[in-house]
Scaffold this motif. Structure first.
Motif, PDB file in Angstrom:
ATOM      1  N   VAL A 152      31.613 -67.098 -22.731  1.00 55.59           N
ATOM      2  CA  VAL A 152      32.387 -68.298 -23.034  1.00 55.59           C
ATOM      3  C   VAL A 152      33.344 -68.058 -24.197  1.00 55.59           C
ATOM      4  N   GLU A 153      34.635 -68.308 -23.954  1.00 56.73           N
ATOM      5  CA  GLU A 153      35.594 -68.386 -25.049  1.00 56.73           C
ATOM      6  C   GLU A 153      35.400 -69.759 -25.699  1.00 56.73           C
ATOM      7  N   TRP A 154      34.532 -69.815 -26.671  1.00 57.97           N
ATOM      8  CA  TRP A 154      34.039 -71.108 -27.165  1.00 57.97           C
ATOM      9  C   TRP A 154      35.130 -71.959 -27.818  1.00 57.97           C
ATOM     10  N   THR A 155      36.214 -71.335 -28.296  1.00 59.36           N
ATOM     11  CA  THR A 155      37.313 -72.112 -28.874  1.00 59.36           C
ATOM     12  C   THR A 155      38.266 -72.628 -27.802  1.00 59.36           C
ATOM     13  N   ASN A 156      38.007 -72.288 -26.544  1.00 59.17           N
ATOM     14  CA  ASN A 156      38.919 -72.628 -25.463  1.00 59.17           C
ATOM     15  C   ASN A 156      38.259 -73.518 -24.412  1.00 59.17           C
ATOM     16  N   GLY A 180      28.366 -64.977 -25.885  1.00 59.77           N
ATOM     17  CA  GLY A 180      29.487 -65.178 -26.781  1.00 59.77           C
ATOM     18  C   GLY A 180      30.719 -64.363 -26.395  1.00 59.77           C
ATOM     19  N   HIS A 181      31.906 -64.960 -26.621  1.00 58.46           N
ATOM     20  CA  HIS A 181      33.182 -64.308 -26.304  1.00 58.46           C
ATOM     21  C   HIS A 181      34.257 -65.009 -27.130  1.00 58.46           C
ATOM     22  N   HIS A 182      35.492 -64.514 -27.084  1.00 58.11           N
ATOM     23  CA  HIS A 182      36.571 -65.133 -27.853  1.00 58.11           C
ATOM     24  C   HIS A 182      37.915 -64.777 -27.247  1.00 58.11           C
ATOM     25  N   GLY A 200      30.597 -68.878 -35.235  1.00 62.42           N
ATOM     26  CA  GLY A 200      31.030 -70.025 -34.455  1.00 62.42           C
ATOM     27  C   GLY A 200      30.548 -69.973 -33.022  1.00 62.42           C
ATOM     28  N   ALA A 201      30.537 -68.782 -32.430  1.00 67.44           N
ATOM     29  CA  ALA A 201      30.059 -68.647 -31.048  1.00 67.44           C
ATOM     30  C   ALA A 201      28.591 -69.038 -30.947  1.00 67.44           C
ATOM     31  N   GLN A 206      24.232 -73.172 -30.004  1.00 67.49           N
ATOM     32  CA  GLN A 206      23.096 -73.869 -30.619  1.00 67.49           C
ATOM     33  C   GLN A 206      23.309 -75.377 -30.593  1.00 67.49           C
ATOM     34  N   ASN A 207      24.479 -75.805 -31.010  1.00 67.10           N
ATOM     35  CA  ASN A 207      24.754 -77.238 -31.139  1.00 67.10           C
ATOM     36  C   ASN A 207      24.740 -77.964 -29.800  1.00 67.10           C
TER      37      ASN A 207
END
Length: 335
Positions: A152-156, A180-182, A200-201, A206-207
């Motif tokens: 997952v590109e978590w910021t996207n 995790g990915h970016h 952040g990833a 977690q959240n």
């Protein structure tokens, strides 16, 4: 036990039983007063209990967050009595070691047995969280009884041509995992910014309650360097680059900095991918495929693949008896 909430307090260990040839990975959350974890291993009715002390870690992740404690089969065998009959089950007793005069607790979630039975399996992995991974790959895999893994590109999340958070929640509920990915090449970032990405990833996962896969990372574009990998190792057990096609994966032997992967591109013939499955099935190994976008037309981007080829490959894996597995189950033994 499949959900968080099982707690071990001082003097009250939690016990797990593992069959021959297996290890175990357990998600743990500790409070700040835990100084270590005591692991007692018993490998048979005539075996002497052997006490180990496993440090909970001093990296930024552990306190108050879920992380993995991994006890692979090789570890359990190494610390068993010499000559012990490994046909017996292995019993693990785990409890918290507190700071002096403090109360300490460990919370456990999702214990997973690390595979060791030699049965052929397959990881269906997808990079970036593109929208067709939900709309196209998900129903195809579901119909075949398979689950998948998304880097997952978590910021996207929720951006154009990307899965939404609600879609991720549906996939997770269906048994998928997220690693995790970016979007940015990590090697172009400062050390501090890179660490912010890694943290952040994990925090995104977690959240949102996405515990499966949270200990694994995929380098954007496969680009890394020793310094960035050292930082990433504080947060992730494995860090996948873009390794060449693997002809023969040996169960239990993985490089945590470059987990083996059959990387799908538009020039990869279906017959080659099927031949890879043949080798996996013959050797009782695990196939690991990595995809990007699936298209109904002619592939245009280098990493596109056709929906028809994907459907054929999934059906072929099913016909060869490959069962679904995950990063957690397969690569959790690294680290």
């Amino acid at each position: 036990m499949t959900a968080p909430g099982m707690t071990a307090t001082v003097g009250a260990p939690i016990t797990f039983t593992v069959r021959k040839g297996g290890g175990i990975a357990i998600r743990i959350k500790r409070n700040a007063t835990v100084q270590g974890i005591q692991v007692v291993v018993v490998t048979g009715p005539y075996s002497k209990p052997r006490t180990l002390h496993t440090d909970t870690g001093t990296y930024p992740v552990p306190v108050g967050q879920w992380y993995d404690m991994v006890l692979p089969a090789a570890f359990l065998t190494r610390y068993s009595d010499p000559g012990v009959d490994m046909n017996w089950c292995i019993e693990l007793q785990i409890k918290a070691i507190p700071a002096a005069g403090q109360a300490a607790t460990l919370e456990f979630a999702e214990p997973r047995v690390i595979q060791g039975d030699g049965a052929p399996r397959v990881i269906w992995a997808f990079d970036d969280g593109r929208a067709d991974q939900y709309s196209v790959a998900y129903p195809i895999l579901k119909a075949a009884g398979y689950t998948g893994t998304i880097a997952v590109e978590w910021t996207n999340v929720g951006a154009v041509n990307r899965c939404t958070l609600d879609q991720y929640k549906e996939l997770y509920a269906a048994g998928w995992e997220f690693i995790g990915h970016h979007t940015t090449q990590i090697t172009s970032l400062s050390d501090a910014d890179a660490e912010t990405v890694f943290r952040g990833a994990r925090e995104w996962a977690q959240n949102n309650g996405f515990l499966r896969g949270t200990s694994h990372w995929v380098w954007p574009g496969g680009q890394t360097d020793p310094q960035k990998d050292m930082i990433a190792s504080r947060y992730f057990l494995t860090r996948r680059k873009v390794s060449p096609m693997v002809n023969n994966i040996i169960p239990g032997v993985y490089d945590p900095c470059d987990t083996p992967v059959y990387y799908i591109t538009q020039t990869r013939p279906l017959a080659d991918a099927q031949a890879y499955i043949d080798r996996v099935a013959a050797n009782g190994n695990t196939a690991h495929f990595a995809f990007h976008s699936l298209t109904t037309g002619t592939p245009t981007a280098p990493e596109d693949w056709t929906v028809s080829d994907f459907q054929a490959l999934v059906a072929y894996a099913k016909s060869k008896g490959l069962s679904s597995t995950s990063f957690d189950e397969t690569f959790g033994i690294s680290g």
